[in-house]
Write a protein that holds these residues in place. Sequence first.
Motif, PDB file in Angstrom:
ATOM      1  N   SER A  38       0.819  -1.212   0.000  1.00 24.54           N
ATOM      2  CA  SER A  38       0.000   0.000   0.000  1.00 24.54           C
ATOM      3  C   SER A  38       0.849   1.257   0.000  1.00 24.54           C
ATOM      4  CB  SER A  38      -0.936   0.006   1.210  1.00 24.54           C
ATOM      5  OG  SER A  38      -0.193  -0.014   2.421  1.00 24.54           O
ATOM      6  N   ALA A  39       2.093   1.145   0.468  1.00 19.68           N
ATOM      7  CA  ALA A  39       2.985   2.308   0.501  1.00 19.68           C
ATOM      8  C   ALA A  39       3.323   2.799  -0.896  1.00 19.68           C
ATOM      9  CB  ALA A  39       4.257   1.955   1.260  1.00 19.68           C
ATOM     10  N   PHE A  40       3.105   1.966  -1.918  1.00 17.66           N
ATOM     11  CA  PHE A  40       3.429   2.361  -3.289  1.00 17.66           C
ATOM     12  C   PHE A  40       2.292   3.140  -3.944  1.00 17.66           C
ATOM     13  CE2 PHE A  40       6.504  -0.953  -2.612  1.00 17.66           C
ATOM     14  CZ  PHE A  40       7.598  -0.575  -3.372  1.00 17.66           C
ATOM     15  N   GLY A  41       1.184   3.325  -3.254  1.00 13.17           N
ATOM     16  CA  GLY A  41       0.008   3.912  -3.866  1.00 13.17           C
ATOM     17  C   GLY A  41       0.188   5.326  -4.375  1.00 13.17           C
ATOM     18  N   GLN A  42       1.059   6.127  -3.741  1.00 14.99           N
ATOM     19  CA  GLN A  42       1.255   7.515  -4.154  1.00 14.99           C
ATOM     20  C   GLN A  42       2.578   7.734  -4.886  1.00 14.99           C
ATOM     21  OE1 GLN A  42      -1.098   9.982  -3.890  1.00 14.99           O
ATOM     22  NE2 GLN A  42      -2.359   8.226  -3.303  1.00 14.99           N
ATOM     23  N   THR A  43       3.237   6.647  -5.255  1.00 12.46           N
ATOM     24  CA  THR A  43       4.562   6.777  -5.863  1.00 12.46           C
ATOM     25  C   THR A  43       4.530   7.438  -7.229  1.00 12.46           C
ATOM     26  OG1 THR A  43       4.326   4.497  -6.652  1.00 12.46           O
ATOM     27  CG2 THR A  43       5.603   4.844  -4.624  1.00 12.46           C
ATOM     28  N   GLU A  79      -9.043  -6.258  -6.039  1.00 15.72           N
ATOM     29  CA  GLU A  79      -7.804  -5.762  -5.430  1.00 15.72           C
ATOM     30  C   GLU A  79      -6.960  -4.987  -6.444  1.00 15.72           C
ATOM     31  OE1 GLU A  79      -8.977  -8.791  -5.207  1.00 15.72           O
ATOM     32  OE2 GLU A  79      -8.635  -9.717  -3.231  1.00 15.72           O
ATOM     33  N   ALA A  80      -6.823  -5.553  -7.647  1.00 16.88           N
ATOM     34  CA  ALA A  80      -5.996  -4.909  -8.670  1.00 16.88           C
ATOM     35  C   ALA A  80      -6.598  -3.586  -9.116  1.00 16.88           C
ATOM     36  CB  ALA A  80      -5.823  -5.848  -9.866  1.00 16.88           C
ATOM     37  N   VAL A  81      -7.916  -3.566  -9.355  1.00 20.46           N
ATOM     38  CA  VAL A  81      -8.571  -2.349  -9.811  1.00 20.46           C
ATOM     39  C   VAL A  81      -8.519  -1.266  -8.744  1.00 20.46           C
ATOM     40  CG1 VAL A  81     -10.832  -1.357 -10.365  1.00 20.46           C
ATOM     41  CG2 VAL A  81     -10.061  -3.414 -11.533  1.00 20.46           C
ATOM     42  N   SER A  82      -8.752  -1.637  -7.493  1.00 26.29           N
ATOM     43  CA  SER A  82      -8.717  -0.664  -6.402  1.00 26.29           C
ATOM     44  C   SER A  82      -7.351  -0.014  -6.290  1.00 26.29           C
ATOM     45  CB  SER A  82      -9.094  -1.347  -5.085  1.00 26.29           C
ATOM     46  OG  SER A  82      -8.992  -0.446  -4.005  1.00 26.29           O
ATOM     47  N   TRP A  83      -6.298  -0.824  -6.380  1.00 22.86           N
ATOM     48  CA  TRP A  83      -4.959  -0.252  -6.258  1.00 22.86           C
ATOM     49  C   TRP A  83      -4.615   0.617  -7.469  1.00 22.86           C
ATOM     50  CZ3 TRP A  83      -0.303  -0.027  -8.735  1.00 22.86           C
ATOM     51  CH2 TRP A  83       0.748   0.523  -7.987  1.00 22.86           C
ATOM     52  N   LEU A  84      -4.894   0.118  -8.680  1.00 23.94           N
ATOM     53  CA  LEU A  84      -4.566   0.887  -9.883  1.00 23.94           C
ATOM     54  C   LEU A  84      -5.345   2.191  -9.941  1.00 23.94           C
ATOM     55  CD1 LEU A  84      -4.282  -1.861 -12.636  1.00 23.94           C
ATOM     56  CD2 LEU A  84      -2.492  -0.263 -11.958  1.00 23.94           C
ATOM     57  N   LYS A  85      -6.594   2.169  -9.475  1.00 28.58           N
ATOM     58  CA  LYS A  85      -7.386   3.394  -9.483  1.00 28.58           C
ATOM     59  C   LYS A  85      -6.715   4.468  -8.636  1.00 28.58           C
ATOM     60  CE  LYS A  85     -11.920   5.334  -8.406  1.00 28.58           C
ATOM     61  NZ  LYS A  85     -13.323   5.070  -8.003  1.00 28.58           N
ATOM     62  N   GLY A  86      -6.285   4.110  -7.424  1.00 29.37           N
ATOM     63  CA  GLY A  86      -5.626   5.090  -6.567  1.00 29.37           C
ATOM     64  C   GLY A  86      -4.294   5.548  -7.135  1.00 29.37           C
ATOM     65  N   TRP A  87      -3.533   4.620  -7.668  1.00 30.33           N
ATOM     66  CA  TRP A  87      -2.206   4.926  -8.211  1.00 30.33           C
ATOM     67  C   TRP A  87      -2.301   5.863  -9.407  1.00 30.33           C
ATOM     68  CZ3 TRP A  87       0.793   2.754 -12.537  1.00 30.33           C
ATOM     69  CH2 TRP A  87       2.174   2.955 -12.418  1.00 30.33           C
ATOM     70  N   LEU A  88      -3.223   5.579 -10.313  1.00 29.25           N
ATOM     71  CA  LEU A  88      -3.367   6.390 -11.513  1.00 29.25           C
ATOM     72  C   LEU A  88      -4.053   7.723 -11.226  1.00 29.25           C
ATOM     73  CD1 LEU A  88      -4.446   3.647 -14.074  1.00 29.25           C
ATOM     74  CD2 LEU A  88      -2.296   4.924 -14.095  1.00 29.25           C
ATOM     75  N   THR A  89      -5.141   7.680 -10.467  1.00 24.94           N
ATOM     76  CA  THR A  89      -5.908   8.895 -10.230  1.00 24.94           C
ATOM     77  C   THR A  89      -5.078   9.958  -9.526  1.00 24.94           C
ATOM     78  OG1 THR A  89      -7.971   7.642 -10.110  1.00 24.94           O
ATOM     79  CG2 THR A  89      -7.985   9.859  -9.184  1.00 24.94           C
ATOM     80  N   GLY A  90      -4.251   9.554  -8.590  1.00 22.68           N
ATOM     81  CA  GLY A  90      -3.414  10.518  -7.890  1.00 22.68           C
ATOM     82  C   GLY A  90      -2.536  11.321  -8.826  1.00 22.68           C
TER      83      GLY A  90
END
Length: 463
Positions: free
Chosen positions: A183-188, A226-237
């Motif tokens: 989860s720490a990679f979400g804003q990278t 799980e994959a969609v939730s993480w990618l959504k946060g990663w991309l949207t940011g």
Amino acid sequence: MGEAATFENGIYRQGPARLSDLCGEKGLAIGNSNFEAVVRTSVFVDKSMLIADILKSRAAVTLFCRPRRFGKSLNLSMLQRFFEVPVGADAGADFAPLFRGLAIWEAEDGRFREHQGAYPVVRFALNDAKRPTWEETQRALAFNIVAEYLRHDYLEESASLSERERAQFAEIAGTPLTASDFSAFGQTLKLLTTLLHKHYGRPVVLLIDEYDAPVMTAYSGGFYSEAVSWLKGWLTGALKDNPSLAFAAMTGVQRISKESIFSDLNNLKVDTPLNVASDERFGFTQAEVEALADYLGMPEGVAAAREWYDGYRFGNVDVYNPWSALNYFDAGCVADAYWGNTSSNGVLGDMVRGADDAVMGRLCRLMEPDGTIEAPLDTRVVFPDVGVRSGALWSMLYLSGYVTTNDTEQPDDPEMLRCLRIPNKETSSLYRTEIIGRFASSSAPCDGALPSLANRWARSRCG
């Protein structure tokens, strides 16, 4: 064919087509998606006006959906080499000579040249993040993120960044690939664009290739949410209201439902084969195939190439499958089905396996000589969030390249009935083996008819 051709300074011109062959050896790069390597060592069919399309577009984020092996990765590599301020081992290099003579260099009195080498670039290719479990997918995504941070390792010493920012960068760049807290990679992604913007004083170009690859595998593997939730946060940011972003370009085969990943983005432009805007930028046009055949000394090979690999309609343009056309000429004009391996598309397989007799009947009807069906194409929500959505099969077959249509008007109308057909002889062969033969049950209504249908189709096309 027959138009006067010229070859000067490594550029072959015939009619509207341009080929670059800087080394002059007429070699074809099969499976090489590194733009610089292709241009320096092989024949490159000029698709550089994609750069102008992006620069002239008002969209902050453009998603290009095209079938596999239609030049998406090579085009993104071209964008990176055009826009990026050279970094690492390339620092100080001048890549402008790779583009001199290409259409983009001369277009509109050279006004696009000022963008060459002018931006920091972040690029990710997510095809290698297709893994069978969520844990393995996380490790693959983390590896990609760390690798891109390390490509910009000069930021760790940047005087333009604060001590805290340099520490943030160093923490991500030094993260062990076995780290459990993914989860720490979400804003990278957003963080990297912010740091690059501060270092260069210029906004960032973001390129993401095959963004949908891990999601398609996740759906088949049971970890889609799980994959969609993480990618959504990663991309949207990084993509939404990011002052550090100049523009972004993404590629994929399928369009993941806007409701699942892109729901928070109001600056996204989706370009599918139904759209006109960049219809000539993926796949080869008739003029380009004729120029390629003439340049290679194989003009007699165009007729068979057209029968086997032409037939797609993108926007207002008829195009060839570029992967197959290159393999065909590389093999000395030996026609074969070069564009295989849909077995990895588990979602499409699930859809065909679950089809009822009525749908299977329509699938088989496409195998008839000049066979067509009418169906709507909803490219906005072709990927099912839950289960298999009625009618989605035709949209997935369309975006995957197994059917095409000439009815490309009103591309955003999901209810419009369009006449679908199999594009060409190669696709007919693969459609039979990979779509019906591989995925359909033994009780499918056209099992016994498939060989005769395919043979009749071939006879009707070959005379």
